[in-house]
Design an enzyme around this catalytic site. Structure first.
Site, short mmCIF file in Angstrom:
data_model
loop_
_atom_site.label_atom_id
_atom_site.label_comp_id
_atom_site.label_asym_id
_atom_site.label_seq_id
_atom_site.Cartn_x
_atom_site.Cartn_y
_atom_site.Cartn_z
N ASP A 345 -76.82 36.03 -0.95
CA ASP A 345 -75.55 36.16 -0.23
C ASP A 345 -74.67 37.17 -0.95
O ASP A 345 -75.05 37.71 -2.00
CB ASP A 345 -74.84 34.80 -0.14
CG ASP A 345 -74.42 34.26 -1.51
OD1 ASP A 345 -74.72 34.91 -2.53
OD2 ASP A 345 -73.79 33.20 -1.55
N ASP A 347 -70.97 37.25 -2.62
CA ASP A 347 -69.83 36.42 -3.03
C ASP A 347 -68.64 37.33 -3.31
O ASP A 347 -68.73 38.23 -4.15
CB ASP A 347 -70.18 35.64 -4.30
CG ASP A 347 -71.47 34.84 -4.14
OD1 ASP A 347 -71.46 33.87 -3.37
OD2 ASP A 347 -72.49 35.20 -4.77
N ASP A 442 -69.74 34.74 1.22
CA ASP A 442 -68.75 33.74 0.81
C ASP A 442 -67.47 34.48 0.44
O ASP A 442 -67.49 35.37 -0.40
CB ASP A 442 -69.22 32.96 -0.44
CG ASP A 442 -70.39 32.02 -0.14
OD1 ASP A 442 -70.68 31.79 1.05
OD2 ASP A 442 -70.99 31.52 -1.11
N1 DCT Z 1 -72.09 28.65 -9.08
C1 DCT Z 1 -72.03 27.68 -10.05
N2 DCT Z 1 -72.69 26.51 -9.87
C2 DCT Z 1 -73.41 26.30 -8.76
C3 DCT Z 1 -73.50 27.28 -7.78
C4 DCT Z 1 -72.81 28.46 -7.96
O1 DCT Z 1 -71.37 27.86 -11.07
N3 DCT Z 1 -74.05 25.14 -8.63
C5 DCT Z 1 -71.37 29.91 -9.29
C6 DCT Z 1 -72.16 30.81 -10.17
C7 DCT Z 1 -72.70 31.83 -9.27
C8 DCT Z 1 -71.71 31.86 -8.12
O2 DCT Z 1 -71.16 30.58 -8.08
C9 DCT Z 1 -72.32 32.28 -6.83
O3 DCT Z 1 -73.36 31.37 -6.43
P1 DCT Z 1 -74.71 31.89 -5.81
O4 DCT Z 1 -74.46 32.91 -4.79
O5 DCT Z 1 -75.48 30.69 -5.41
O6 DCT Z 1 -75.41 32.51 -7.08
P2 DCT Z 1 -75.85 33.99 -7.37
O7 DCT Z 1 -76.02 34.10 -8.82
O8 DCT Z 1 -74.92 34.94 -6.73
O9 DCT Z 1 -77.26 34.04 -6.71
P3 DCT Z 1 -77.77 34.99 -5.53
O10 DCT Z 1 -77.94 36.32 -6.17
O11 DCT Z 1 -79.06 34.42 -5.07
O12 DCT Z 1 -76.73 35.00 -4.48
MG MG Z 2 -74.59 34.98 -4.63
#
Ligand code: DCT
Ligand code: MG
Length: 518
Positions: A345, A347, A442
């Site tokens: 996604d 963010d 997001d």
């Molecule tokens: N986060 C966290 N704990 C979680 C989920 C998320 O602290 N249980 C924080 C850290 C990363 C951020 O939110 C964004 O979440 P994701 O999009 O799920 O992680 P990402 O590292 O951006 O992974 P991706 O590259 O797959 O989007």
């Molecule tokens: Mg992400």
């Protein structure tokens, strides 16, 4: 005359019955004033330690009962140099870098000679790995250490973890086992495997033999056994079993659907639903709007977002917001901020330096996106932040910010405007003959004074965030979440304008986002 302070004058906090009070009755003349010893109780035991301290003092050695800054020589028995260093770090011995770390053999030979004998190599406990902290002051670090070796902290926030993982053969295996435990909602082993994997991800050289694991924290026998099997066999039976198990395969597919968590996957699994086809063909299955849209755009969402697409989304969102709030700050966080080239996604964190202005941004942005026909799905969560209920002990909920989970229709021309090639995009376009792709985004809105905490929290990785909070709690008696840092000792919230400020409050070396791929 400099008298040795007898041990019993130092307040005895724990296990008083183990302390030899007899030594308190005597004061001994210090003959060797230039050195101050400390005997490590760990693995030596308190009785033996008391005996040795008494012996040393009788011979004119100055021996501290507690680990003070004045200590020049630390003597340990049955400990490796790395174990002593790790212990010193946990005891927050900031001057450990200026101490000699010696084996008990040096001490007993001194006792025999009646004076401090010359320190030889065989007396010095070998330190293979220096911590980040100690490396920073390695100029004054006395023990013979190889500077090419780095001590690894048990906290991810004290390790530099680059994006490039050179031990994926091991970390992938541990991550799969951790994920399987997650699917069984078995938190303890899951965290154990995640932490071990994270330690290996920080290594700068590949693991080729079991010797390479020496001194690494958080690798218990079970983990070591798995690593050994991979070194010897090139694979791990346990991991293969998991990958072939019906439950793992089903959970992998079901939880990849937008809006499906562990509870739902569990329920569906029990109903015999294992695949997306199962879900589609079960007509009476009640899906939330989020899940329905997840299913509708499944291929697009599952095909990962490229960096170029993420930049295009950021560009689009920034342009919309800056039309009505020119001084808004719009930042990509998550994996892309850590340097990843793909993600599941995008963010995006949004704030405005003018107090309160941020409150209208989300709904205005959504309205514009809606009018442009770009919103395939959106779900707004209003802020649940309550200042009067701070500090909050609940760390389970991600945070209390106003946010929106959405599926955006990203146009091909917007991605091309980012001026780089993207194979993923082209293949999708070729096969489906459409000029857009559904992308998961997001949007998170934060008040400006909490922005640094939100940025740190949303940059990840989740493992890095977990360890940062654990470090704050266990090592600093502080509480960190995505909104604030609270000092429990001083009973105050610590302000932070930048991420650097937060690291500094925690006494940590600053790690760039690209070093947080724990
Ligand atoms: N986060 C966290 N704990 C979680 C989920 C998320 O602290 N249980 C924080 C850290 C990363 C951020 O939110 C964004 O979440 P994701 O999009 O799920 O992680 P990402 O590292 O951006 O992974 P991706 O590259 O797959 O989007
Ligand atoms: Mg992400």
């Amino acid at each position: 005359m400099n008298l040795v302070r007898p041990p019993a004058l130092v307040p005895i906090k724990k296990k008083p019955k183990l302390v030899h009070l007899s030594s308190s009755l005597y004061c001994y003349e210090v003959k060797f004033k230039e050195i101050v010893l400390y005997l490590l109780e760990r693995k030596m035991g308190s009785s033996r330690r008391n005996f040795l301290m008494e012996l040393g003092r009788k011979r004119g050695f100055q021996i501290e009962n507690e680990l003070r800054e004045s200590v020049t020589h630390i003597v340990a028995e049955n400990n490796s140099g790395d174990e002593v260093l790790e212990w010193l770090q946990s005891a927050k011995m900031t001057k450990a870098n200026t101490c000699q770390i010696l084996d008990i053999s040096w001490f007993t030979e001194c006792m025999g000679a009646g004076y401090p004998i010359k320190i030889e190599c065989r007396h010095q406990l070998q330190v293979k790995r220096i911590s980040i902290d100690l490396l920073n002051c390695s100029a004054s670090f006395n023990p013979p250490v190889s500077s090419s070796c780095v001590h690894v902290s048990p906290y991810a926030c004290q390790r530099r973890t680059p994006l490039q993982d050179i031990n994926t053969i091991f970390t992938d295996a541990l991550d799969i086992l951790a994920e399987n435990y997650e699917f069984w909602e078995n938190k303890g082993p899951r965290v154990k495997f995640l932490r071990a994997s994270s330690v290996l991800k920080s290594l700068q050289s590949p693991i080729v033999s079991m010797n390479d694991l020496e001194g690494l924290p958080l690798l218990g026998d079970e983990i070591k056994h798995i690593i050994e099997e991979i070194i010897e066999e090139g694979k791990c039976c346990r991991v293969l079993d998991v990958l072939n198990s019906e439950r793992y395969k089903a959970f992998k597919v079901l939880t990849s659907l937008f809006g499906v968590g562990l509870k739902t996957a569990e329920k569906w699994c029990r109903m015999g639903l294992r695949t997306l086809e199962d879900l589609k063909s079960k007509k009476d299955l009640k899906l939330t709007s989020m899940q329905k849209h997840g299913l509708l755009y499944y291929e697009d969402i599952a095909s990962y977002v490229s960096k170029m697409e993420a930049d295009a989304v950021e560009h689009l969102v920034k342009n919309i917001i800056c039309e009505f709030v020119p001084d808004a700050i719009v930042t990509i966080t998550g994996g892309f901020r850590r340097g990843k080239n793909v993600g599941h996604d995008v963010d995006i964190l949004i704030t405005c330096p003018r107090r309160g202005v941020e409150k209208n941004i989300l709904h205005n942005t959504i309205n514009v996106l809606k009018n442009q026909g770009r919103l395939l799905f959106y779900n707004v969560i209003e802020s649940t932040f309550n200042e009067t209920k701070r500090p909050s002990r609940s760390v389970d909920a991600l945070d209390h910010y106003q946010k929106c989970f959405l599926i955006l229709k990203l146009l091909k021309q917007e991605v091309e405007a980012e001026k780089s090639k993207d194979d993923g995009w082209m293949s999708l376009d070729d096969t489906e003959h459409r000029n857009w792709k559904a992308v998961r985004v997001d949007l998170v809105i934060t008040p400006h004074e909490q922005y640094a905490f939100a940025l740190l929290g949303w940059t990840g990785t989740p493992q890095f965030e977990r360890d940062l909070r654990r470090y704050a709690t266990q090592e600093k008696k502080m509480m960190l979440d995505n909104h604030a840092l609270y000092d429990k000792t001083k009973r105050i919230f610590l302000r932070a304008r930048t991420e650097e400020d937060i690291f500094a409050h925690l006494g940590l070396d600053y790690l760039e986002p690209c070093e947080r791929n724990a």
